[in-house]
Structures are given as C-alpha cells and as structure tokens.
Design a protein around this motif. Sequence first.
Motif, short mmCIF file in Angstrom:
data_model
loop_
_atom_site.label_atom_id
_atom_site.label_comp_id
_atom_site.label_asym_id
_atom_site.label_seq_id
_atom_site.Cartn_x
_atom_site.Cartn_y
_atom_site.Cartn_z
N GLU A 21 -17.32 -4.66 7.87
CA GLU A 21 -16.25 -4.87 6.91
C GLU A 21 -15.18 -3.79 7.06
O GLU A 21 -15.45 -2.70 7.57
CB GLU A 21 -16.82 -4.85 5.49
N ARG A 22 -14.00 -4.12 6.58
CA ARG A 22 -12.92 -3.14 6.60
C ARG A 22 -13.29 -1.97 5.68
O ARG A 22 -13.62 -2.17 4.52
CB ARG A 22 -11.62 -3.81 6.15
N GLU A 23 -13.23 -0.76 6.23
CA GLU A 23 -13.73 0.42 5.55
C GLU A 23 -12.58 1.29 5.06
O GLU A 23 -11.66 1.59 5.83
CB GLU A 23 -14.60 1.23 6.51
N ALA A 24 -12.66 1.67 3.81
CA ALA A 24 -11.70 2.63 3.28
C ALA A 24 -12.38 3.99 3.23
O ALA A 24 -13.38 4.15 2.54
CB ALA A 24 -11.23 2.23 1.90
N THR A 44 -6.69 3.69 -10.62
CA THR A 44 -7.65 4.77 -10.46
C THR A 44 -7.96 4.97 -8.99
O THR A 44 -7.82 4.05 -8.18
CB THR A 44 -8.94 4.46 -11.22
N ALA A 45 -8.41 6.16 -8.65
CA ALA A 45 -8.62 6.52 -7.25
C ALA A 45 -9.56 5.54 -6.55
O ALA A 45 -9.29 5.07 -5.44
CB ALA A 45 -9.14 7.94 -7.16
N ASN A 46 -10.68 5.21 -7.17
CA ASN A 46 -11.66 4.35 -6.52
C ASN A 46 -11.14 2.94 -6.27
O ASN A 46 -11.62 2.25 -5.37
CB ASN A 46 -12.95 4.30 -7.33
N PRO A 63 -9.88 -3.29 -0.41
CA PRO A 63 -8.78 -3.97 0.28
C PRO A 63 -7.93 -4.81 -0.66
O PRO A 63 -6.71 -4.92 -0.46
CB PRO A 63 -9.50 -4.84 1.31
N ARG A 64 -8.52 -5.35 -1.71
CA ARG A 64 -7.76 -6.22 -2.62
C ARG A 64 -6.76 -5.45 -3.47
O ARG A 64 -5.90 -6.05 -4.11
CB ARG A 64 -8.71 -7.02 -3.52
N VAL A 75 -10.35 -0.66 14.73
CA VAL A 75 -8.95 -0.99 14.49
C VAL A 75 -8.55 -0.30 13.19
O VAL A 75 -9.22 -0.46 12.17
CB VAL A 75 -8.71 -2.51 14.38
N TYR A 76 -7.48 0.46 13.25
CA TYR A 76 -7.01 1.21 12.09
C TYR A 76 -5.80 0.51 11.48
O TYR A 76 -4.87 0.12 12.20
CB TYR A 76 -6.65 2.63 12.49
N TYR A 77 -5.83 0.36 10.17
CA TYR A 77 -4.77 -0.31 9.43
C TYR A 77 -4.19 0.64 8.38
O TYR A 77 -4.94 1.37 7.72
CB TYR A 77 -5.31 -1.53 8.69
N CYS A 78 -2.89 0.58 8.20
CA CYS A 78 -2.30 1.17 7.02
C CYS A 78 -1.94 0.04 6.06
O CYS A 78 -1.70 -1.10 6.49
CB CYS A 78 -1.08 2.03 7.33
N ALA A 79 -1.94 0.35 4.78
CA ALA A 79 -1.68 -0.65 3.76
C ALA A 79 -0.99 0.01 2.57
O ALA A 79 -1.19 1.20 2.33
CB ALA A 79 -2.98 -1.31 3.33
N ALA A 80 -0.23 -0.77 1.84
CA ALA A 80 0.52 -0.25 0.69
C ALA A 80 0.13 -1.01 -0.57
O ALA A 80 -0.06 -2.23 -0.55
CB ALA A 80 2.02 -0.36 0.93
#
Length: 125
Positions: free
Chosen positions: A47-50, A102-104, A109-110, A91-96
């Motif tokens: 899964e996409r990891e933060a 809150t921080a968590n 991703p949503r 694969v590295y993604y940036c997102a806005a």
Amino acid sequence: QLQLAESGGGLVQPGGSLTLTCELSGLSGTLLEKHAVGWFRQSPGKEREAWNTGGAHYDDSVKGRFTISRDNARNTAYLQMNSLKPEDSAVYYCAAASAGYTANFYRLPRAYDYWGQGTQVTVSS
C-alpha cells in the motif's frame, strides 16, 4: 486546480543520496500556503505508505536520513534522501491537502486532494 509534478528519481547505490523535487502549479501565494504537502511511497505489492505527516513528523524508518523542505516563493517542495537503503526503493509521490487537520490525518492518502504522477527511486548496487 492545483497540480503537482515530481522529478529527481533514479538509480542510486546503497548509502547514496537523492533529492526529489515537487513542483506545484495552479495556485500561488497564500492560497498555496494553505495546503500541506506530504510525501508518500509505494513499493510493488504494498500500500501507499506515508512516512511523514504532511511534511513533518517522520517515521523512525527514515528519521535522520530524509528531510522535507518547502520553498513557497518557488512553489516547490523538496525531499532530500541520504544514506539510502534498498528498502527505500519505491515510487515516491508528493501530494497536497488542505491545512488544518490533525497530524495523523495527514498519514492517510484520502486526506490529499492533489497528487503528482510519482517518480521511481531504486536503491541497488
């Protein structure tokens, strides 16, 4: 409409460094500054990891090795990666996302409305 574009990925040997760039367009000034910019990574089959919370509070897996910065004057965010390990390959993604959560929440991703196309980082000898 905010658009993001990553660049700077590639092949690097273990222990090496890379700097990824995320260029933001479509908004500027205070409107852009009201958005948090986070980084995610995704390996095949995972899964996409933060590993950060909207650009802050890094996970232990990258703490001390990765640094996120942002230059609002240039509408650009950066990811400096040092002491890279094979397990950093992804694969590295940036997102806005809108600011104010809150921080968590920024680990999800949503939380993010806008995504770049991703850039491949491969750490291998």
